[in-house]
Write an enzyme that holds these catalytic residues in place. Structure first.
Site, PDB file in Angstrom:
ATOM      1  N   GLU A   1      21.976 -41.289  23.256  1.00  0.00           N
ATOM      2  CA  GLU A   1      22.500 -40.411  24.307  1.00  0.00           C
ATOM      3  C   GLU A   1      22.135 -38.964  24.014  1.00  0.00           C
ATOM      4  O   GLU A   1      21.649 -38.236  24.887  1.00  0.00           O
ATOM      5  CB  GLU A   1      24.020 -40.563  24.397  1.00  0.00           C
ATOM      6  CG  GLU A   1      24.682 -39.646  25.403  1.00  0.00           C
ATOM      7  CD  GLU A   1      24.261 -39.950  26.826  1.00  0.00           C
ATOM      8  OE1 GLU A   1      24.452 -41.083  27.271  1.00  0.00           O
ATOM      9  OE2 GLU A   1      23.716 -39.037  27.498  1.00  0.00           O
TER      10      GLU A   1
ATOM     11  N   ASP B   1      19.735 -36.369  26.230  1.00  0.00           N
ATOM     12  CA  ASP B   1      20.263 -35.125  26.782  1.00  0.00           C
ATOM     13  C   ASP B   1      19.441 -33.915  26.338  1.00  0.00           C
ATOM     14  O   ASP B   1      19.017 -33.104  27.158  1.00  0.00           O
ATOM     15  CB  ASP B   1      21.732 -34.949  26.380  1.00  0.00           C
ATOM     16  CG  ASP B   1      22.620 -36.056  26.942  1.00  0.00           C
ATOM     17  OD1 ASP B   1      22.183 -36.757  27.874  1.00  0.00           O
ATOM     18  OD2 ASP B   1      23.750 -36.232  26.440  1.00  0.00           O
TER      19      ASP B   1
ATOM     20  N   SER C   1      23.444 -40.641  32.805  1.00  0.00           N
ATOM     21  CA  SER C   1      23.260 -39.829  31.599  1.00  0.00           C
ATOM     22  C   SER C   1      21.926 -39.114  31.581  1.00  0.00           C
ATOM     23  O   SER C   1      21.770 -38.110  30.883  1.00  0.00           O
ATOM     24  CB  SER C   1      23.290 -40.729  30.363  1.00  0.00           C
ATOM     25  OG  SER C   1      24.588 -40.967  29.951  1.00  0.00           O
TER      26      SER C   1
END
Ligand SMILES: *[C@@H]1O[C@H](CO)[C@@H](O)[C@H](O)[C@H]1NC(C)=O
Ligand SMILES: *[C@@H]1O[C@H](CO)[C@@H](O)[C@H](O)[C@H]1NC(C)=O
Ligand SMILES: *[C@@H]1O[C@H](CO)[C@@H](O)[C@H](O)[C@H]1NC(C)=O
Length: 593
Positions: free
Chosen positions: A292, A296, A511
């Protein structure tokens, strides 16, 4: 980060603690009122009763002096037609609204004092004085909280354990002065909204007839996204702002993986790095790169370079687990992060958060408090972007049930996307045209729904009414017709080419959409700064006011889920992907840059 106000408030609270007259417990159990409660959510089970030896860490959110005043001001400064549009508040301005009143401080202090909680027991206090933490033995916690039913609970799939109560009460005279006891009646897990990492070999690449030619369906690069949304030719100054990226759940952002991504997809960004900030002891362990976190920070570098970015690593999982005599941290990540940020003088212009929970796994009063903190940051001019979730209107039919003991079949909304002060980001895939993501093609379904906690804000009433008129009775008994609807907008969220642990693979999720959209907002801010205008801040009144102008309307696909065909994407706003995906050039003109 220390405010002048803090210097005056802290001693006040300490003084009121010290001055309160000691007394034996003045609160008869009959005068308690229920503050928050929750049924044990699906997937969780009670494992064991409390032993009685536990030490409980309590984290109180004290009522804010003037929440409604802040919201009223926020409505003015985020309204593009208002004379004060863009006059975002300072940290001191927000502290004026959010610090507790003298009455709240003294009533709470007297209550704590009556239970022998002295100032020396307070382990943590927020800058504005509106949240405090301390530890007490179980028997005392129960006496303070109306015999709250503390017990050990376990999450079946993950084995995660927590020590909490399913309901708690406060003395009648204290209850209005405490918004929430964080961690109690709370089963939030803070999931990150991304599908498992998928290795994709270059020879798997599916040819696409799409414009732009840089785009391939199976593996989406920064160049594709920049061409698709029209940012490739824009030359940012990079000055005057930075992008904030939320990190929770021990997700660590890796510098080597970022360098590898840059070499592959943004050679001109070679050497660009994010900064890191630790909140509450959050780490950024370079030996444990997180999927994750990588998604990002790499997406932001790929799209927003050279605008700076900061990775906020907040420690802890929500809410807390206590062992006998060993109080662990309250581990209230959302609250810890928001509280930390709100006291800062210098804030990111945009905060990208790719985490969330089923709304019904967090109690109402807690959700309201977190949403109020978000309003505070929004009023400071931070565009607060949250992923809408990866399960459409809800995962399988078997889990789409109410949590109130009645097992009513219903769609499952995602928090914090249901908070009216966030901009919720849905996910699209393919390019010619873009459509709502599907599980088959991109492993995730754009999160979609209507809140059961927050009523519909004015800014979206017209758009949502238009959609509901079109779908008529479809799924009429599965969602809340008066609730805040989300997402507000969308961006690509399928198969981003991301480096994790030295290897490239494809990662999908809202995400991915969220840091992508955050980067485009930062680029719009960059253009606004060049034109002498303030940052965009709270986006929703602007976006809904544009009624779709500046966005690619997505009209194919559906936010399916719960064993249904879900909410279809239709012309105009819809709860599958909001108003659709951004057209940078058009938006730049529309925001006067
Ligand atoms: C970006 O961050 C770097 C490193 O902290 C700093 O040297 C640089 O001045 C920043 N750039 C801008 C435009 O603020
Ligand atoms: C709701 O579902 C749970 C779990 O499947 C079951 O244990 C419970 O008895 C059900 N309650 C009702 C009222 O049907
Ligand atoms: C629907 O949402 C409203 C807030 O808009 C709330 O008051 C109400 O309880 C919700 N209904 C259900 C069934 O949850």
């Amino acid at each position: 980060m220390r405010l002048p106000l803090l210097v005056t408030l802290l001693p006040l609270l300490l003084a009121s603690l010290a001055l309160a007259a000691p007394s034996s417990s003045p609160y008869a159990p009959s005068s308690f009122i229920r503050k928050d409660s929750i049924a044990i959510p699906a997937g969780w089970a009670k494992r064991a009763p409390a032993t009685g030896n536990e030490v409980v860490h309590l984290h109180l959110g004290l009522a804010k002096r003037d929440q409604l005043g802040l919201e009223a001001r926020l409505q003015q400064i985020s309204d593009p037609d208002h004379a004060d549009y863009g006059k975002w508040l300072s940290a001191d301005d927000v502290a004026e609204y959010f610090s507790p009143s003298a009455e709240t401080r003294s009533i709470v202090s007297r209550w704590l004092q009556a239970h022998g909680v002295e100032e020396s027991h307070v382990t943590k206090r927020s800058d504005m004085g509106n949240s405090i933490s301390f530890s007490v033995p179980l028997a005392q916690a129960r006496a303070m909280l109306g015999d709250a039913d503390f017990a050990y609970f376990q999450h079946r799939d993950s084995g995660e354990e927590r020590f909490t109560a399913t309901s708690y009460s406060l003395p009648r005279e204290v209850a209005p002065h405490i918004d929430a006891v964080f961690g109690l009646a709370n089963f939030a897990r803070g999931a990150s909204f991304r599908a498992p990492y998928k290795m994709v070999m270059d020879d798997d690449l599916e040819a696409s007839s799409a414009a732009p030619s840089s785009c391939q369906f199976n593996l989406v690069t920064a160049q594709c996204l920049r061409d698709l949304y029209g940012t490739a030719d824009y030359k940012p100054s990079g000055k005057g702002q930075f992008i904030g990226i939320s990190g929770f759940l021990e997700e660590y952002a890796n510098y080597d993986d970022l360098a590898q991504y840059e070499a592959d997809q943004r050679p001109d960004a070679k050497g660009y790095k994010f900064s890191e900030v630790s909140i509450n002891g959050g780490l950024n362990d370079q030996s444990k790169p997180g999927g994750e976190a990588s998604l990002d920070v790499q997406t932001v570098a790929g799209i927003a370079y050279p605008i700076n970015s900061t990775y906020y690593s907040t420690a802890g999982r929500p809410p807390f687990k206590a062992d006998a005599f060993t109080p662990t941290n309250t581990n209230e990540p959302y609250e810890d992060e928001l509280n930390y940020l709100i006291g800062l003088k210098k804030l990111p212009s945009v905060l990208s958060t790719s985490y969330g929970d089923d709304e019904q796994t967090v109690p109402l009063e807690y959700a309201k408090r977190i949403c109020s903190d978000i309003a505070g940051l929004t009023a400071r001019g931070v565009s607060m972007l949250y992923a809408s979730g990866d399960n459409g209107v809800g995962d399988t039919a078997s889990v789409c049930k109410s949590n109130d003991g009645k097992n009513t079949t219903m769609f499952l909304p995602t928090f914090p996307s249901t908070c009216p002060w966030v901009t919720s980001v849905g996910a699209t895939m393919r390019f010619d045209p873009e459509v709502v993501t599907t599980k088959e093609a991109s492993f995730i379904i754009s999160g979609s729904g209507f809140s059961n906690y927050f009523p519909r804000p004015d800014y979206q009433k017209k758009a949502v009414a238009g959609y509901l008129a079109k779908i008529g009775n479809k799924h009429a008994n599965l969602y809340n017709h008066t609730g805040r609807a989300y997402p507000d907008i969308a961006a690509q969220g399928s198969r981003f080419k991301i480096a994790v642990k030295g290897k490239f693979g494809a990662v999908s999720g809202t995400s991915a959409s969220t840091p992508l959209f955050a980067s485009i907002v930062a680029l719009l801010n960059d253009a606004r700064f060049k034109a002498g205008k303030p940052q965009l801040g709270f986006l929703n009144p602007l976006i809904y006011g544009l009624e779709g102008k500046g966005f690619n309307d997505i009209t194919q696909g559906s936010a399916t889920g719960c064993g249904t065909d879900g909410f279809p994407a239709l012309e105009g706003w819809d709860p599958a992907v909001g108003y659709g995906t951004p057209q940078f050039d058009t938006l730049k003109k529309l925001v006067g840059a």
